[in-house]
Write an enzyme that holds these catalytic residues in place. Structure first.
Site, short mmCIF file in Angstrom:
data_model
loop_
_atom_site.label_atom_id
_atom_site.label_comp_id
_atom_site.label_asym_id
_atom_site.label_seq_id
_atom_site.Cartn_x
_atom_site.Cartn_y
_atom_site.Cartn_z
N GLU A 174 0.86 -1.18 0.00
CA GLU A 174 0.00 0.00 0.00
C GLU A 174 0.89 1.23 0.00
OE1 GLU A 174 -4.17 0.88 2.12
OE2 GLU A 174 -2.49 0.83 3.52
N GLU A 218 3.67 -9.58 3.75
CA GLU A 218 4.89 -9.33 4.50
C GLU A 218 4.67 -8.30 5.60
OE1 GLU A 218 8.46 -8.80 2.17
OE2 GLU A 218 7.60 -9.88 0.45
N TRP A 407 13.94 -13.33 -8.54
CA TRP A 407 13.59 -11.92 -8.38
C TRP A 407 14.73 -11.11 -8.99
CZ3 TRP A 407 9.47 -9.12 -7.08
CH2 TRP A 407 9.66 -7.75 -6.87
#
Length: 430
Positions: A174, A218, A407
């Site tokens: 967010e 997370e 990643w």
């Protein structure tokens, strides 16, 4: 494929002759932009079937045969030498390729903005044939249980053309950061959870290429450990009905009691029992805001894997792996500038431009070097090469893990993909 480390005075022509191949094939395999300016310590992947072994002091045919799991008689036959041949240092033996282990692979791809850049799409196109899953990062949870759309552009088409499946990554990001408070809001509210799962199913049906839903929650509060487990049970029940697998990303723990907000809500044993597979985030020991270190040093990575295996079946564990390195300006200070991310290819160019030797840490199993920039500032660079990725592949083989998850796409590392295809059979879901 063969890994070769460039030594002083070596040339591409001499290296190609040593391996009975062409200089052009080495240039193409390693995407060399300056083939006449090799860097001492640079690794090259040599495209040959099998590999060559150069005898070291103290070697015997039986010792070499045992080391590589080849019968000594067969090794002698292949090389046209007597079984009792005395081997002198530097003698070249040919070793045939072994049986390939089947694994699954994943790579995250992170679009920035409202569209996927052509550079990222090209990166995905180049490597998707090596992938089981291609994972757009990420669908972010909204506070009403809906999910914010991630730009896909032609990513589903690339997956379709290469036989890769898409992985739907769901995060509690967010405003650019993981929000433990947002995660807690969802995990404590059945109505929001149901809305979230409805949104996930609707998006999976709309796109049509997803085979896995991947929860990357997370920095959850420690009290969310059991609510997260319960949510995953609910998610598996709903998503399995839709023919979708469920996976999670796990912080790199070395014990069940490890403290810290990144770790405590991630229950390895529960995730191992509930979901179809997990991705261990085994990277970022060396990170942009920290002191210079290998990004994924083999010792700490192995410790995480060894612990994970006490809680999770090996066939459910995917090893996380970085496709990048960092360039730190020295001296490091916590309040100083962040390290610059760079690809393995870029790292080699920096070493060449500054005329420095690439060193290798046997302890970390990672390459590094130092240089001084034009302003007189000292730098320390840690990155990945053929040797460091081979150490991770050996770990996967040793513990028979499910596979590897990268990643992330966008930074060039051609040696990784060549070695991956040379040593593993990639399972496809479609």
């Amino acid at each position: 494929m063969q890994i070769h480390v460039v030594q002083p005075e070596e040339t591409l022509q001499g290296i190609s002759q040593a391996y009975s191949t062409s200089a052009q094939s080495i240039i193409e395999a390693n995407e060399l932009d300056a083939p006449d300016q090799l860097v001492i310590g640079q690794t090259l992947v040599i495209p040959i079937y099998g590999r060559y072994y150069f005898v070291q002091p103290g070697d015997s045919l039986s010792l070499i045969a045992n080391r590589y799991g080849i019968p000594a008689l067969e090794l002698a036959r292949i090389n046209g030498i007597p079984l009792n041949q005395t081997l002198y240092p530097g003698f070249r033996l040919y070793l045939p390729p072994g049986q390939l282990m089947e694994i699954e692979t994943n790579a995250y791809i992170e679009p920035m903005g409202e569209t996927v850049s052509q550079e990222l799409l090209s990166s995905a196109q180049n490597v998707a044939s090596y992938l089981t899953y291609l994972a757009p990062f990420s669908y972010q949870i909204n506070r009403d249980g809906s999910i914010a759309q991630v730009p896909l552009d032609s990513i589903p088409d690339i997956a379709d053309q290469t036989g890769a499946s898409l992985m739907m990554v769901i995060t509690n990001l967010e405003e650019g950061a993981f929000s433990g408070e947002l995660g807690q809001t969802v995990l404590e509210n059945d109505k929001l959870q149901n809305a979230l799962l409805d949104s996930i199913i609707a998006e999976a049906n709309r796109v049509g290429r997803f085979s896995d839903v991947h929860f990357d929650f997370e920095f959850l509060p420690p009290t969310m450990r059991e609510p997260y487990n319960q949510f995953l049970e609910k998610a598996v029940g709903r998503l399995h009905e839709q023919g979708l697998l469920v996976s999670t990303a796990l912080a790199p723990k070395t014990s069940s009691s490890q403290e810290g907000q990144w770790y405590e809500a991630h229950d390895y044993g529960a995730h191992g029992a509930i979901v179809d597979f997990v991705v261990l985030m085994t990277y970022e020991w060396g990170y942009s805001g920290g002191p210079p270190l290998a990004v994924s040093p083999i010792g700490p990575v192995t410790e995480v894997v060894v612990y994970a295996l006490t809680e999770i079946p090996a066939e459910k564990i995917m090893l996380g792996q970085n496709l990048y390195g960092y360039d730190w300006t020295l001296p490091f200070t916590p309040e100083g500038d962040y390290a610059r991310a760079l690809s393995p290819q870029q790292a080699i160019s920096v070493a060449r431009e500054n005329n420095v030797t690439i060193q290798y840490s046997e302890q970390s199993q990672a390459p590094f070097f130092f240089y001084t920039d034009t302003n007189g500032a000292e730098h320390e660079v840690w990155f990945e090469d053929g040797r460091s990725i081979q150490a991770k592949f050996d770990l996967i083989k040793r513990y028979r893990l499910r596979g590897i998850s990268y990643w992330k796409l966008g930074l060039s590392f051609p040696q990784n993909w060549l070695l991956l295809a040379d040593q593993f059979e990639i399972r496809k879901r479609s």
